[in-house]
Structure formats: structure tokens, C-alpha cells
Design a protein around this motif. Sequence first.
Motif, short mmCIF file in Angstrom:
data_model
loop_
_atom_site.label_atom_id
_atom_site.label_comp_id
_atom_site.label_asym_id
_atom_site.label_seq_id
_atom_site.Cartn_x
_atom_site.Cartn_y
_atom_site.Cartn_z
N LYS A 247 25.37 -47.72 -48.59
CA LYS A 247 26.67 -48.00 -49.19
C LYS A 247 27.05 -46.95 -50.24
O LYS A 247 28.23 -46.67 -50.45
CB LYS A 247 26.66 -49.39 -49.84
N LEU A 248 26.04 -46.36 -50.90
CA LEU A 248 26.30 -45.41 -51.98
C LEU A 248 26.20 -43.95 -51.54
O LEU A 248 26.49 -43.04 -52.32
CB LEU A 248 25.33 -45.65 -53.14
N THR A 298 29.20 -50.38 -59.65
CA THR A 298 29.91 -51.26 -58.72
C THR A 298 31.03 -51.97 -59.46
O THR A 298 30.90 -52.34 -60.64
CB THR A 298 28.95 -52.30 -58.12
N ARG A 301 30.02 -57.02 -59.10
CA ARG A 301 28.58 -57.25 -58.92
C ARG A 301 28.32 -58.34 -57.90
O ARG A 301 27.46 -58.18 -57.01
CB ARG A 301 27.95 -57.61 -60.26
N PHE A 304 29.02 -57.26 -54.34
CA PHE A 304 28.06 -56.25 -53.91
C PHE A 304 26.74 -56.92 -53.51
O PHE A 304 26.17 -56.62 -52.45
CB PHE A 304 27.82 -55.24 -55.03
#
Length: 414
Positions: A247-248, A298, A301, A304
Motif C-alpha cells: 500500500k505504501l 495515514t 488510522r 487503514f
Amino acid sequence: MAGTMNTLLWCGENLFIEGGKECFWVVSVTSWNIYRITSEMTTDLMLKIAKENLQTKEQCMQEEAHRHSLLQPLHIWISSALHPICYYLIPQLFDSEVFTDAPRISLHLLAAGGSEEALHGIKMETEDLSSPQLHEITVHNFLDDHVFHQADFIIFLDDWQPGQEKEGQTEEVGQAVMKTVAKNFQNYGKLIDSRAHKNVRVVVVGDSFINLKCSLLLENAPSVDSGHFVAMGTQLEYEARAQIAKKLGVTSADVTDVIIWGNISGSLHVDLQRARVFRYEGAICGPPNFSQPLLEMTYNRKNFETDIMSLLSLHRSMVTSKTERAAAMSATNGVCTILKAWNNNSAPEEVFSLGIISRGEYNVPKGLVVSMPVVFSCGQWSVVPNLAISDELRIRIEDSISQLKTEKENAVCN
């Protein structure tokens, strides 16, 4: 015959002398080639040298036997050794970083009710590794009198295999499976208690009931320190790190300190309060050793964490469906990570997620096996203190506690 030329027959390590001749023959037992050699040595001198050589050889053999007796091998048992994980795990056990102080390893493969021929096949391949650490390897396809004898480490891989689907089964079948699991692991615990080394370390691996299995083992082995039994949560932890990294846009190694709470094979929670990310290309950058708290990167939170939980619940089943086998490589990595930490080969600040017996930390009932964050020091784990327990995390932990208690009641009730 003293003072005369002699015939000396030397076959292997045996010396034969015939006197009164001009020469002697040396016979090679390997090639049977004959060499004509002349000697001026007398019979008495030859016999004296042979006697001294024999005494020296015997002394060297005794010293070597004594040296080997001092180098006691490390006895490692793998239960359910026909599981796919075992095939990946065995070569890693001989990595010098896993058992740093073990001069020799005795490996014992157990597959109760399994194919003896298949076990011997794994034994042959293990021998083909030609590892200098391998002392011996034994195979067992039933619970004989040698199972877990003097065990130093035991790794349980007993679990569902592809084709033994849990989906769609009736509640009655599920209860019967749980009772069978409970009976087997109660028996394993008793064998550990009576046969294993009292300093034995036990790792429980798998996708089903692993907190329960760990609990039953330690309850039925009261002579062994309950802190020597752990259920592996590191595999889930690393899988969560991989999903976060995707995702990052970083690698999974760039994500650290993800925590798994609760029932590892059931109701669990992925906690990101300590998680940090390295080498993230965002508004704030730094050198390779610079990291940022994940939650500060994010926007939401809760969303996520929910996304990661959803991805994590699907990930392993997707691996199994695509490969038609258990997620063996990630499980092997998780096991080796625990073994390295237990053998003092991890950083003191490195955090691991393990199912361990609660001693009341974070208001978890004492005696319950729950996944928590731990660190290792001097071969012992300790729970990471002073973590913030949010209301949501408390609810998730309570759900796990309730589920684990229900599993235990259903497993051991008559």
C-alpha cells in the motif's frame, strides 16, 4: 630371526612377518597390487614399532570418543514431518545463524500414521545436504518409545492439509475435529513431560487452533517451564508487513514493529501503534536509517487497519489456492525467526508477535495462551510493557479471549 632380513605382509592395519628371507612383500587390500620392498629392520624392532603404533592408535581412538561424548548433539523433533513446511524448514535448520552454538544436530522426523517410505525419502534428501552439523536423522511414523526422547526443540506442524477443507463442514464435524486435535496434543504434552529435556523449547505452527494446541501442550507438561511453549504469530506479522508495504510502495523489510494480538488462527487484531516505515518516498525523506511512524503517514488510522485486516484474512487462502499447498516459505521464515531469537541471535529491541501464556499482562486472564508483543533476552521472552490499549483494541482482545475460552471448553468437554 633377529638380525635377519624379513618378509613383512601388511594388509590394511595388520602386520605379518616371515623371517629368514631376502625381502618382504607389502599387500594392498584395496588394489591388491604387490610391491617388492627390501628392509633391513629386525623382527624385534618391527614388533616393537607395531606394538607402539597399536597403543598410539588405541589412545587416539579413546581421545576421539571422549571428545565426541563432550559434544552432545542438539535433538530437534519435527512433528507432522510430511507437511510441505518441513521440506523448506530442514535446510534452514543447518544455517549457522539459527543454532549458533550447536556443534551437531540430531534431527528426528515424526509423522504419526504417515508413510514410512515418504519419511525415508526426506531422510535421504537431508543426508544429501552433506551438512557438517548433521549428527543423525531418525524417522518415526507412530508414537514409539523414542518419540521426543531428550528433545531440545520440538516444532509442531500438525495442521489442515489441502483437501481437508474447513469450509462448509457441519458444526458436529468441526467439534469432532477439535476434540481429536485436543486428544492428540494432550498426549503430545504428556510425552514431552516424561521424555523431553526439561529445558525443551516448543513452537506450534499452523492455521487452525494453534493457541489451543499450545495451551494443551503446556498444561500436560507441568515439569517444563510454561514459558518454553509458544504459538507462532510471526508468520501473520510478516504477512501484514507485506500488505502494508504494498500500500505504501516500499518493501516488506522497510516496515517494522507490527503487532498481532489475540487468537492467531481466529479472532485477532493487527496493531500499528509501534509500526515504523523506512525509505518511504514522501514529503519527508531521510537517510536509509531514517524511519517514520506509520500512523502519522495515514489519513484514517481505523480504515487503514481495517483494510490490512481484510487483506490479511484473504492473503493466505489465496496463496494456498494458487499453489495448491500451504504457505510454506513464509511459515519457515517465521519459525526460523523465533529460533534465532530464542538462541540469542536477535536485537534486544526487536519485537515479535507470539502466542504465549499470559501472566496477567494487559488484563488478559492468567494461564490463557494469547498472541502478544514480546522481546527476547538471554534466551527468554518478555512481554513488551506500557503499550496503549485503545477501546477498540480492548474490544478485539476481549473477543479473542472469549473465543479462546470457548475453543477450550468445546475441546476438552466430554
